[in-house]
Design an enzyme around this catalytic site. Sequence first.
Site, PDB file in Angstrom:
ATOM      1  N   LYS A 299      -0.050   7.321  28.170  1.00  0.00           N
ATOM      2  CA  LYS A 299      -0.177   8.615  28.862  1.00  0.00           C
ATOM      3  C   LYS A 299       0.096   9.757  27.909  1.00  0.00           C
ATOM      4  CE  LYS A 299       4.416   9.619  28.898  1.00  0.00           C
ATOM      5  NZ  LYS A 299       5.016  10.653  28.073  1.00  0.00           N
TER       6      LYS A 299
ATOM      7  N   PRO B 180       1.319   3.434  20.414  1.00  0.00           N
ATOM      8  CA  PRO B 180       2.388   3.687  19.433  1.00  0.00           C
ATOM      9  C   PRO B 180       3.778   3.418  20.026  1.00  0.00           C
ATOM     10  CG  PRO B 180       0.778   5.469  19.379  1.00  0.00           C
ATOM     11  CD  PRO B 180       0.386   4.575  20.533  1.00  0.00           C
ATOM     12  N   VAL B 181       4.648   2.782  19.236  1.00  0.00           N
ATOM     13  CA  VAL B 181       5.991   2.411  19.696  1.00  0.00           C
ATOM     14  C   VAL B 181       6.933   3.611  19.570  1.00  0.00           C
ATOM     15  CG1 VAL B 181       7.946   0.863  19.253  1.00  0.00           C
ATOM     16  CG2 VAL B 181       5.610   0.009  19.021  1.00  0.00           C
ATOM     17  N   ALA B 182       7.733   3.862  20.630  1.00  0.00           N
ATOM     18  CA  ALA B 182       8.677   5.001  20.659  1.00  0.00           C
ATOM     19  C   ALA B 182       7.960   6.281  20.259  1.00  0.00           C
ATOM     20  CB  ALA B 182       9.890   4.742  19.757  1.00  0.00           C
TER      21      ALA B 182
ATOM     22  N   GLY C  21       6.345   8.582  22.528  1.00  0.00           N
ATOM     23  CA  GLY C  21       6.136   9.621  23.539  1.00  0.00           C
ATOM     24  C   GLY C  21       4.877   9.403  24.347  1.00  0.00           C
TER      25      GLY C  21
ATOM     26  N   ALA D  64       4.676   6.557  26.450  1.00  0.00           N
ATOM     27  CA  ALA D  64       5.106   5.641  27.524  1.00  0.00           C
ATOM     28  C   ALA D  64       4.652   4.206  27.298  1.00  0.00           C
ATOM     29  CB  ALA D  64       4.641   6.143  28.890  1.00  0.00           C
ATOM     30  N   GLY D  65       4.639   3.758  26.035  1.00  0.00           N
ATOM     31  CA  GLY D  65       4.239   2.378  25.748  1.00  0.00           C
ATOM     32  C   GLY D  65       5.180   1.359  26.380  1.00  0.00           C
TER      33      GLY D  65
ATOM     34  N   SER E 148       7.077   1.808  29.004  1.00  0.00           N
ATOM     35  CA  SER E 148       6.875   1.889  30.462  1.00  0.00           C
ATOM     36  C   SER E 148       5.595   1.162  30.850  1.00  0.00           C
ATOM     37  CB  SER E 148       6.775   3.348  30.901  1.00  0.00           C
ATOM     38  OG  SER E 148       7.958   4.038  30.579  1.00  0.00           O
ATOM     39  N   ALA E 149       4.557   1.301  30.038  1.00  0.00           N
ATOM     40  CA  ALA E 149       3.289   0.611  30.305  1.00  0.00           C
ATOM     41  C   ALA E 149       3.508  -0.896  30.314  1.00  0.00           C
ATOM     42  CB  ALA E 149       2.249   0.993  29.249  1.00  0.00           C
TER      43      ALA E 149
ATOM     44  N   ASP F  52       8.982   6.891  33.945  1.00  0.00           N
ATOM     45  CA  ASP F  52       7.541   6.945  33.666  1.00  0.00           C
ATOM     46  C   ASP F  52       6.794   5.692  34.142  1.00  0.00           C
ATOM     47  OD1 ASP F  52       7.918   9.357  32.425  1.00  0.00           O
ATOM     48  OD2 ASP F  52       7.676   8.600  30.383  1.00  0.00           O
TER      49      ASP F  52
HETATM   50  O1  C5P Z   1      13.890   6.942  32.986  1.00  0.00           O
HETATM   51  P1  C5P Z   1      13.978   6.517  31.563  1.00  0.00           P
HETATM   52  O2  C5P Z   1      14.850   5.296  31.388  1.00  0.00           O
HETATM   53  O3  C5P Z   1      12.643   6.371  30.895  1.00  0.00           O
HETATM   54  O4  C5P Z   1      14.711   7.688  30.796  1.00  0.00           O
HETATM   55  C1  C5P Z   1      15.174   7.550  29.483  1.00  0.00           C
HETATM   56  C2  C5P Z   1      16.124   8.687  29.175  1.00  0.00           C
HETATM   57  O5  C5P Z   1      15.393   9.907  29.085  1.00  0.00           O
HETATM   58  C3  C5P Z   1      17.194   8.940  30.214  1.00  0.00           C
HETATM   59  O6  C5P Z   1      18.314   8.115  30.004  1.00  0.00           O
HETATM   60  C4  C5P Z   1      17.515  10.406  29.998  1.00  0.00           C
HETATM   61  O7  C5P Z   1      18.350  10.562  28.859  1.00  0.00           O
HETATM   62  C5  C5P Z   1      16.151  10.982  29.630  1.00  0.00           C
HETATM   63  N1  C5P Z   1      15.445  11.542  30.792  1.00  0.00           N
HETATM   64  C6  C5P Z   1      15.901  12.721  31.346  1.00  0.00           C
HETATM   65  N2  C5P Z   1      15.260  13.259  32.439  1.00  0.00           N
HETATM   66  C7  C5P Z   1      14.178  12.639  32.962  1.00  0.00           C
HETATM   67  C8  C5P Z   1      13.688  11.444  32.406  1.00  0.00           C
HETATM   68  C9  C5P Z   1      14.353  10.909  31.309  1.00  0.00           C
HETATM   69  O8  C5P Z   1      16.890  13.310  30.874  1.00  0.00           O
HETATM   70  N3  C5P Z   1      13.568  13.185  34.002  1.00  0.00           N
END
Ligand code: C5P
Length: 310
Positions: free
Chosen positions: A23, A108-110, A112, A114-115, A117-118, A150
Amino acid sequence: MTQPAAATPAEPTGTITVRVPAKVNVQLSVGGLRPDGFHSLANVFLAVGLYDSVSATRAEEPRLTVSGPDAALVPQDRTNLAARAAELLAERHGLAPEVHLHIAKDIPVAGGMAGGSADAAGALLACDRLWGLNTPREELLGLCAELGSDVPFSFAGGAALGEGRGEVLTPLEVGGTFHWVFAAADGGLSTPDVYRECDRLRADDDVPEPVASEALLAALRAGDAQALAGALRNDLQPAALSLRPSLAETLNTGLAAGALAALVSGSGPTCAFLVADADSAARTAHNLTASGTCRAARATTSPAPGATVV
Ligand code: C5P
């Protein structure tokens, strides 16, 4: 009279493979820090045509393997969100998570995009089908939200507004195909670090409640790339640039190659370039690769479908 067969789980089949998209956030408006440690968001997600594939095969015990050029960067144990997805689904149904998950990694890994999450969304759907559970979609989306902010969007695909911490989705209409180039960077950025840096940079600001931009939603509905270019917004971009200043050079290189707009994808460090058409995408990708300001550049289109059994 013959009785209809009772509804029983389908017989297990060999391997189920699910394809899941990356995404880009065309709007990422970040509100204040909530008491639970998350930020309230107005997050307009667009699924793009870069995919991971997640395969699930019955096994004696849980196992996870990864292939692809960046496989070494992906955790191959229970900390992988895809393994957690299989465990969560198994636990809800009183099953043992005896599955071999294989991730063919192209996102791409880490980065941005959402790999991770995918892969979780893909693992959830693949295990659901492998185990013959046929869990209703709404229930699967609920499990996705437990796994990460995500993950529901990775499952749903297309385009959607994510509110709350990003997990409360409203599907959005998209009136055409948009062309993109994505420039992957060397090394990833940690999402929590980027949010923390965003808070630090805005410590003295009044942060308004995030709302979706009407101009942006109209541009998506119309399939109007020029209008979308003018409406793109990512509140995490200053933080990503603060942690990785070299991204400014990547963004400028893509703009110089003729991109309509450039922005950091989500928490970065992948940079996203909205371009007018396939020719411009090819030229922009070529110039970015030749510039040495990124690790690799890929052209693709959006929207893309969500998690799909192939
Ligand atoms: O939900 P997810 O585990 O992907 O989020 C990873 C980190 O990103 C959270 O622990 C938080 O630090 C940050 N985050 C946030 N606000 C969001 C989504 C993610 O601060 N709405």
